[in-house]
Design a protein around this motif. Sequence first.
Motif, PDB file in Angstrom:
ATOM      1  N   ASP A  66       0.815  -1.203   0.000  1.00 21.59           N
ATOM      2  CA  ASP A  66       0.000   0.000   0.000  1.00 21.59           C
ATOM      3  C   ASP A  66       0.851   1.256   0.000  1.00 21.59           C
ATOM      4  OD1 ASP A  66      -2.019   2.101   0.905  1.00 21.59           O
ATOM      5  OD2 ASP A  66      -3.245   0.290   0.809  1.00 21.59           O
ATOM      6  N   SER A  67       0.512   2.193  -0.861  1.00 27.03           N
ATOM      7  CA  SER A  67       1.280   3.441  -0.976  1.00 27.03           C
ATOM      8  C   SER A  67       0.931   4.436   0.122  1.00 27.03           C
ATOM      9  CB  SER A  67       1.032   4.089  -2.342  1.00 27.03           C
ATOM     10  OG  SER A  67      -0.340   4.374  -2.514  1.00 27.03           O
ATOM     11  N   LYS A  73       1.602   0.909   7.704  1.00 26.79           N
ATOM     12  CA  LYS A  73       2.003   0.686   9.099  1.00 26.79           C
ATOM     13  C   LYS A  73       1.043  -0.272   9.804  1.00 26.79           C
ATOM     14  CE  LYS A  73       3.233   4.524  11.326  1.00 26.79           C
ATOM     15  NZ  LYS A  73       3.241   5.971  11.669  1.00 26.79           N
ATOM     16  N   ILE A  74      -0.243  -0.086   9.564  1.00 25.70           N
ATOM     17  CA  ILE A  74      -1.241  -0.956  10.192  1.00 25.70           C
ATOM     18  C   ILE A  74      -1.065  -2.394   9.724  1.00 25.70           C
ATOM     19  CG2 ILE A  74      -3.712  -1.491  10.272  1.00 25.70           C
ATOM     20  CD1 ILE A  74      -4.190   1.578  10.141  1.00 25.70           C
ATOM     21  N   GLU A  75      -0.905  -2.577   8.428  1.00 24.05           N
ATOM     22  CA  GLU A  75      -0.739  -3.931   7.885  1.00 24.05           C
ATOM     23  C   GLU A  75       0.576  -4.554   8.338  1.00 24.05           C
ATOM     24  OE1 GLU A  75      -3.418  -3.399   3.814  1.00 24.05           O
ATOM     25  OE2 GLU A  75      -1.225  -3.416   3.676  1.00 24.05           O
ATOM     26  N   PHE A  76       1.622  -3.754   8.392  1.00 22.25           N
ATOM     27  CA  PHE A  76       2.930  -4.214   8.855  1.00 22.25           C
ATOM     28  C   PHE A  76       2.809  -4.794  10.268  1.00 22.25           C
ATOM     29  CE2 PHE A  76       7.529  -2.601   9.848  1.00 22.25           C
ATOM     30  CZ  PHE A  76       8.022  -3.880   9.695  1.00 22.25           C
ATOM     31  N   GLU A  77       2.216  -4.039  11.166  1.00 20.57           N
ATOM     32  CA  GLU A  77       2.094  -4.481  12.554  1.00 20.57           C
ATOM     33  C   GLU A  77       1.194  -5.715  12.662  1.00 20.57           C
ATOM     34  OE1 GLU A  77       2.002  -2.258  16.821  1.00 20.57           O
ATOM     35  OE2 GLU A  77       0.577  -1.546  15.314  1.00 20.57           O
ATOM     36  N   SER A  93      12.036  -8.957   7.127  1.00 22.23           N
ATOM     37  CA  SER A  93      11.019  -7.981   6.759  1.00 22.23           C
ATOM     38  C   SER A  93      11.406  -7.181   5.529  1.00 22.23           C
ATOM     39  CB  SER A  93      10.778  -7.014   7.930  1.00 22.23           C
ATOM     40  OG  SER A  93       9.857  -6.007   7.573  1.00 22.23           O
ATOM     41  N   GLN A  94      10.560  -7.249   4.503  1.00 22.18           N
ATOM     42  CA  GLN A  94      10.731  -6.401   3.323  1.00 22.18           C
ATOM     43  C   GLN A  94      10.033  -5.067   3.627  1.00 22.18           C
ATOM     44  OE1 GLN A  94       9.523  -8.402  -0.284  1.00 22.18           O
ATOM     45  NE2 GLN A  94      10.662 -10.250   0.227  1.00 22.18           N
ATOM     46  N   THR A  95      10.730  -4.236   4.357  1.00 13.75           N
ATOM     47  CA  THR A  95      10.134  -3.051   4.969  1.00 13.75           C
ATOM     48  C   THR A  95      10.096  -1.866   4.021  1.00 13.75           C
ATOM     49  OG1 THR A  95      11.110  -3.813   7.054  1.00 13.75           O
ATOM     50  CG2 THR A  95      10.264  -1.550   7.003  1.00 13.75           C
ATOM     51  N   GLY A  96       8.983  -1.118   4.067  1.00 11.99           N
ATOM     52  CA  GLY A  96       8.905   0.172   3.396  1.00 11.99           C
ATOM     53  C   GLY A  96       8.753   0.082   1.892  1.00 11.99           C
TER      54      GLY A  96
END
Length: 273
Positions: A66-67, A73-77, A93-96
């Motif tokens: 999501d852009s 952030k919500i989905e990450f957590e 984690s494929q972060t950001g």
Amino acid sequence: MLIKFFCPRWGSESLSWDDFCLKVKQEGYHGVESPVSLEEEEKKDMKTALDKYELLFIGQYYQSFDSNLEVNKIEFEQHLYNILELNPLLIDSQTGKDYFTAQQNKELFDLASIFSNDNNILIAHETHRNKALFAAHITMNLLNQNPEVKITADFSHWCNVSESLLEEQEKALKIAIERTVHIHARVGNSQSAQVSDPRSKQWGSELEAHLNWWDKIVENRAASNSNLLTITPEFGPYPYMPAIPFTKMPIANQWDINVYMMNLLKERYHLYN
């Protein structure tokens, strides 16, 4: 220091979890690296198989599509907590996103840091195209700005992004090597994040370059008195794996290549077995 090897679930999704974990165990891997489904039934099957075959587990997060930063952030957590239910050794984690600003990606690193401290779990942020750490020079800047960040080293992506074997990016490689806690052992080249088959002599220079980087990571982890280094041979299926036109038939066997890479590195780092 011990080195443990993990098999990627990627490319073997057609197998049941029990069949997959049996195959992983028989090949001599120490564990599995995989994302975790949000569906309870599949998650239960996964845990049952991992426990049955006494396999370690590395959780994988890649669903940063999501852009919108707040949604991201919500989905990450959400996914981090979901992975935590299976008691992972660490989380890759494929972060950001590559198009987020440094400050936006920092918010995600900070979220991960809080989660890591609160739950006593190591998170390794992967050097991956399309993510925050997509290129060597960008990663160097972000690591300098975020001193707590540890990484999964997958330098094959950086080779592809820079169209090189990183000959001119020694400073970036140095700090990346110092921050690496987990390796994705895939060999890339200037035009692709995956060579067709690392067993072929045509990719000798590319294989040697990656081996030299991995050697330095092993040396750095051992010198810092670390107890463990984890490695996942992560050659992927089509379309990472080149295929014959029209048929989509892969030109090499993904499973065999990953087993080959594991055994090559087991022999190379036999002092840490």
